[in-house]
Design an enzyme around this catalytic site. Structure first.
Site, PDB file in Angstrom:
ATOM      1  CG  ASN A  89      -1.891  -1.181   1.199  1.00 60.87           C
ATOM      2  OD1 ASN A  89      -2.134  -1.779   0.145  1.00 60.87           O
ATOM      3  ND2 ASN A  89      -2.401  -1.549   2.366  1.00 60.87           N
ATOM      4  CG  ASP A  91      -2.755   3.308   2.909  1.00 59.56           C
ATOM      5  OD1 ASP A  91      -3.427   2.454   2.291  1.00 59.56           O
ATOM      6  OD2 ASP A  91      -2.174   3.057   3.990  1.00 59.56           O
ATOM      7  CG  HIS A 106       4.178  -1.952  -4.614  1.00 57.14           C
ATOM      8  ND1 HIS A 106       3.006  -2.671  -4.691  1.00 57.14           N
ATOM      9  CD2 HIS A 106       5.163  -2.799  -4.993  1.00 57.14           C
ATOM     10  CE1 HIS A 106       3.281  -3.911  -5.099  1.00 57.14           C
ATOM     11  NE2 HIS A 106       4.579  -4.007  -5.286  1.00 57.14           N
ATOM     12  CB  CYS A 133      13.915  18.519  -9.222  1.00 56.64           C
ATOM     13  SG  CYS A 133      15.112  17.775  -8.092  1.00 56.64           S
ATOM     14  CB  THR A 173      -2.568  -8.759  -0.947  1.00 51.24           C
ATOM     15  OG1 THR A 173      -2.025  -8.655  -2.270  1.00 51.24           O
ATOM     16  CG2 THR A 173      -2.005  -9.985  -0.254  1.00 51.24           C
ATOM     17  CB  SER A 174      -6.142  -9.837  -5.283  1.00 55.62           C
ATOM     18  OG  SER A 174      -5.145  -9.139  -6.032  1.00 55.62           O
ATOM     19  CG  ASN A 198      -7.845 -11.525   0.942  1.00 56.13           C
ATOM     20  OD1 ASN A 198      -7.651 -10.353   1.219  1.00 56.13           O
ATOM     21  ND2 ASN A 198      -7.909 -11.958  -0.299  1.00 56.13           N
ATOM     22  CD  GLU A 200     -13.099 -11.908  -3.220  1.00 59.59           C
ATOM     23  OE1 GLU A 200     -14.308 -11.890  -2.968  1.00 59.59           O
ATOM     24  OE2 GLU A 200     -12.575 -11.254  -4.143  1.00 59.59           O
TER      25      GLU A 200
HETATM   26  C1  BV8 Z   1       8.593  -5.890 -11.465  1.00 52.94           C
HETATM   27  C2  BV8 Z   1       1.796   1.086  -7.107  1.00 52.94           C
HETATM   28  C3  BV8 Z   1      10.626  -6.278 -12.596  1.00 52.94           C
HETATM   29  C4  BV8 Z   1       0.909   1.850  -7.925  1.00 52.94           C
HETATM   30  C5  BV8 Z   1       1.625  -1.196  -7.820  1.00 52.94           C
HETATM   31  C6  BV8 Z   1       3.421 -11.857 -15.872  1.00 52.94           C
HETATM   32  C7  BV8 Z   1       3.595 -12.780 -14.858  1.00 52.94           C
HETATM   33  C8  BV8 Z   1       4.165 -12.405 -13.645  1.00 52.94           C
HETATM   34  C9  BV8 Z   1       4.560 -11.075 -13.435  1.00 52.94           C
HETATM   35  C10 BV8 Z   1       4.377 -10.172 -14.431  1.00 52.94           C
HETATM   36  C11 BV8 Z   1       3.810 -10.550 -15.651  1.00 52.94           C
HETATM   37  N1  BV8 Z   1       3.757  -9.441 -16.427  1.00 52.94           N
HETATM   38  C12 BV8 Z   1       4.270  -8.381 -15.741  1.00 52.94           C
HETATM   39  C13 BV8 Z   1       4.652  -8.815 -14.543  1.00 52.94           C
HETATM   40  C14 BV8 Z   1       5.289  -8.031 -13.488  1.00 52.94           C
HETATM   41  C15 BV8 Z   1       4.273  -7.121 -12.822  1.00 52.94           C
HETATM   42  C16 BV8 Z   1       3.041  -7.885 -12.402  1.00 52.94           C
HETATM   43  O1  BV8 Z   1       3.063  -8.587 -11.419  1.00 52.94           O
HETATM   44  N2  BV8 Z   1       1.957  -7.712 -13.182  1.00 52.94           N
HETATM   45  C17 BV8 Z   1       0.741  -8.427 -12.841  1.00 52.94           C
HETATM   46  C18 BV8 Z   1      -0.450  -7.513 -13.092  1.00 52.94           C
HETATM   47  C19 BV8 Z   1       0.690  -9.713 -13.671  1.00 52.94           C
HETATM   48  N3  BV8 Z   1       4.945  -6.634 -11.639  1.00 52.94           N
HETATM   49  C20 BV8 Z   1       5.714  -5.539 -11.736  1.00 52.94           C
HETATM   50  O2  BV8 Z   1       5.831  -4.878 -12.742  1.00 52.94           O
HETATM   51  C21 BV8 Z   1       6.510  -5.195 -10.490  1.00 52.94           C
HETATM   52  N4  BV8 Z   1       7.860  -4.950 -10.867  1.00 52.94           N
HETATM   53  O3  BV8 Z   1       8.213  -6.997 -11.702  1.00 52.94           O
HETATM   54  O4  BV8 Z   1       9.823  -5.413 -11.795  1.00 52.94           O
HETATM   55  C22 BV8 Z   1      11.949  -5.643 -12.698  1.00 52.94           C
HETATM   56  C23 BV8 Z   1      13.059  -6.464 -12.581  1.00 52.94           C
HETATM   57  C24 BV8 Z   1      14.321  -5.894 -12.704  1.00 52.94           C
HETATM   58  C25 BV8 Z   1      14.452  -4.521 -12.912  1.00 52.94           C
HETATM   59  C26 BV8 Z   1      13.323  -3.714 -13.013  1.00 52.94           C
HETATM   60  C27 BV8 Z   1      12.056  -4.282 -12.905  1.00 52.94           C
HETATM   61  C28 BV8 Z   1       6.016  -3.916  -9.855  1.00 52.94           C
HETATM   62  C29 BV8 Z   1       4.659  -4.145  -9.277  1.00 52.94           C
HETATM   63  C30 BV8 Z   1       4.245  -2.885  -8.516  1.00 52.94           C
HETATM   64  C31 BV8 Z   1       3.266  -2.121  -9.336  1.00 52.94           C
HETATM   65  N5  BV8 Z   1       2.706  -1.055  -8.522  1.00 52.94           N
HETATM   66  N6  BV8 Z   1       1.200  -0.210  -7.055  1.00 52.94           N
HETATM   67  C32 BV8 Z   1      -0.250   2.328  -7.134  1.00 52.94           C
HETATM   68  O5  BV8 Z   1      -0.484   1.893  -5.981  1.00 52.94           O
HETATM   69  O6  BV8 Z   1      -0.919   3.160  -7.719  1.00 52.94           O
HETATM   70  S1  BV8 Z   1       0.790  -2.658  -7.790  1.00 52.94           S
HETATM   71  C33 BV8 Z   1      -0.766  -2.454  -7.120  1.00 52.94           C
HETATM   72  O7  BV8 Z   1      -1.361  -3.779  -7.065  1.00 52.94           O
HETATM   73  C34 BV8 Z   1      -0.781  -1.993  -5.681  1.00 52.94           C
HETATM   74  O8  BV8 Z   1       0.465  -1.601  -5.190  1.00 52.94           O
HETATM   75  C35 BV8 Z   1      -1.219  -3.194  -4.911  1.00 52.94           C
HETATM   76  O9  BV8 Z   1      -0.415  -3.379  -3.825  1.00 52.94           O
HETATM   77  C36 BV8 Z   1      -0.966  -4.284  -5.838  1.00 52.94           C
HETATM   78  C37 BV8 Z   1      -1.726  -5.525  -5.508  1.00 52.94           C
HETATM   79  O10 BV8 Z   1      -3.057  -5.189  -5.313  1.00 52.94           O
HETATM   80  P1  BV8 Z   1      -3.720  -5.606  -3.909  1.00 52.94           P
HETATM   81  O11 BV8 Z   1      -3.087  -4.812  -2.833  1.00 52.94           O
HETATM   82  O12 BV8 Z   1      -3.685  -7.083  -3.772  1.00 52.94           O
HETATM   83  O13 BV8 Z   1      -5.186  -5.082  -4.116  1.00 52.94           O
HETATM   84  P2  BV8 Z   1      -6.330  -5.802  -4.943  1.00 52.94           P
HETATM   85  O14 BV8 Z   1      -7.394  -4.800  -5.212  1.00 52.94           O
HETATM   86  O15 BV8 Z   1      -5.728  -6.551  -6.090  1.00 52.94           O
HETATM   87  O16 BV8 Z   1      -6.893  -6.890  -3.918  1.00 52.94           O
HETATM   88  C38 BV8 Z   1      -7.551  -6.459  -2.736  1.00 52.94           C
HETATM   89  C39 BV8 Z   1      -7.802  -7.689  -1.902  1.00 52.94           C
HETATM   90  O17 BV8 Z   1      -8.388  -7.275  -0.669  1.00 52.94           O
HETATM   91  C40 BV8 Z   1      -8.776  -8.657  -2.547  1.00 52.94           C
HETATM   92  O18 BV8 Z   1      -8.305  -9.975  -2.378  1.00 52.94           O
HETATM   93  C41 BV8 Z   1     -10.069  -8.447  -1.749  1.00 52.94           C
HETATM   94  O19 BV8 Z   1     -10.806  -9.645  -1.617  1.00 52.94           O
HETATM   95  C42 BV8 Z   1      -9.524  -8.040  -0.408  1.00 52.94           C
HETATM   96  N7  BV8 Z   1     -10.426  -7.199   0.377  1.00 52.94           N
HETATM   97  C43 BV8 Z   1     -11.289  -6.255  -0.059  1.00 52.94           C
HETATM   98  N8  BV8 Z   1     -11.909  -5.703   1.009  1.00 52.94           N
HETATM   99  C44 BV8 Z   1     -11.428  -6.313   2.115  1.00 52.94           C
HETATM  100  C45 BV8 Z   1     -10.477  -7.257   1.724  1.00 52.94           C
HETATM  101  N9  BV8 Z   1      -9.811  -8.040   2.591  1.00 52.94           N
HETATM  102  C46 BV8 Z   1     -10.106  -7.868   3.910  1.00 52.94           C
HETATM  103  N10 BV8 Z   1     -10.999  -6.971   4.366  1.00 52.94           N
HETATM  104  C47 BV8 Z   1     -11.682  -6.184   3.509  1.00 52.94           C
HETATM  105  N11 BV8 Z   1     -12.575  -5.301   3.983  1.00 52.94           N
END
Ligand code: BV8
Length: 230
Positions: A89, A91, A106, A133, A173-174, A198, A200
């Protein structure tokens, strides 16, 4: 005493009023990742990216931590062993609840970064392409946030913490985004007990030995109470 490593995601802040990413009406419902959360997006349309983060920074400034954030702060305070808190997060709700040494892998909405000289400083509430800057003067300021395709912060230390963990807990986290989505497997392989808390089951639910489903404000205080034995 047991070393506990925790990873939190947007779900822990949902009940504080911050939108998650992939739920109904989440952030990715309103914006495509490619348009607001990649370096290419910032190159292409920095004003749109600043607008996206200005809105989130303003919203994040208005909300308060919930019982789940407070329970984790209590765990850090009261647990005899090491508690490492890693969050995806951006925040500051963990800090607002009293947590210390939070690892924002992140980045944070509170941080600004110069895309030219890599200087960092506290972000103003509203950032724009007109900001210069404070170090090199370039009009190249960006949110200090890790976008897709960029390397998350502190990975070396995080992998080591996961290898040393007796317990690894993922909260709200999902399990869609790497490398965070690989933490449970990494910790489990090194012998940690892995638990997901979580609303779900997460995408990588098979990586966890234990699952507790429910809202974070319920299941996290319950889990912390069980760990602290109170
Ligand atoms: C990197 C900042 C390499 C921005 C974010 C194919 C396969 C594998 C990986 C990849 C691929 N293609 C690309 C990749 C890499 C990519 C990636 O993983 N893509 C995914 C989409 C496939 N990853 C990256 O690019 C990362 N960097 O790999 O670098 C590298 C290597 C060498 C040199 C240079 C680079 C960087 C990833 C970071 C991206 N930035 N955030 C912003 O915040 O605006 S990611 C973004 O998603 C957020 O940070 C967040 O943390 C993250 C995950 O989301 P969640 O936190 O899980 O939130 P989500 O909504 O998904 O889920 C919420 C959950 O809460 C749910 O399960 C829900 O049920 C639950 N919930 C809801 N309400 C409640 C609850 N639980 C409890 N109580 C409740 N009330």
């Amino acid at each position: 005493m047991e070393k506990i490593v925790i990873l939190t995601g947007a779900g822990i802040s949902a009940e504080s009023g911050l939108a998650t990413f992939r739920d109904e009406g989440g952030l990715w419902a309103a914006h495509r990742i490619e348009d607001v959360a990649t370096p290419e997006a910032f190159e292409r349309d920095p004003d749109l990216v600043h607008r996206f983060y200005n809105a989130r920074r303003t919203q994040a400034a208005r909300v308060a931590p919930n019982a789940a954030h407070r329970a984790l702060a209590r765990l850090q305070e009261r647990h005899g062993g090491e508690v490492v808190l890693v969050t995806q997060n951006v925040d500051a709700l963990h800090e607002a609840a009293g947590s210390r040494a939070v690892m924002h892998m992140h980045g944070t909405l509170a941080g600004a970064l110069c895309a030219r000289c890599e200087a960092r400083w506290p972000a103003p509430l509203v950032m724009s392409t007109q900001d210069a800057c404070p170090v090199c003067g370039a009009k190249a300021t960006r949110p200090d946030i890790v976008w897709f395709g960029e390397m998350p912060h502190g990975m070396e230390a995080i992998w080591t913490h996961l290898e040393e963990a007796d317990v690894f807990a993922a909260i709200g986290t999902s399990g869609n985004v790497y490398p965070a989505a690989a933490f449970a497997q990494h910790a489990g392989r090194a012998g940690a007990h892995t638990i997901e808390l979580n609303l779900e089951a997460s995408y990588n639910t098979r990586d966890f030995a234990e699952t507790r489903l429910g809202r974070a404000s319920q299941v996290v205080p319950e889990w912390v109470g069980a760990v602290l034995g109170d």
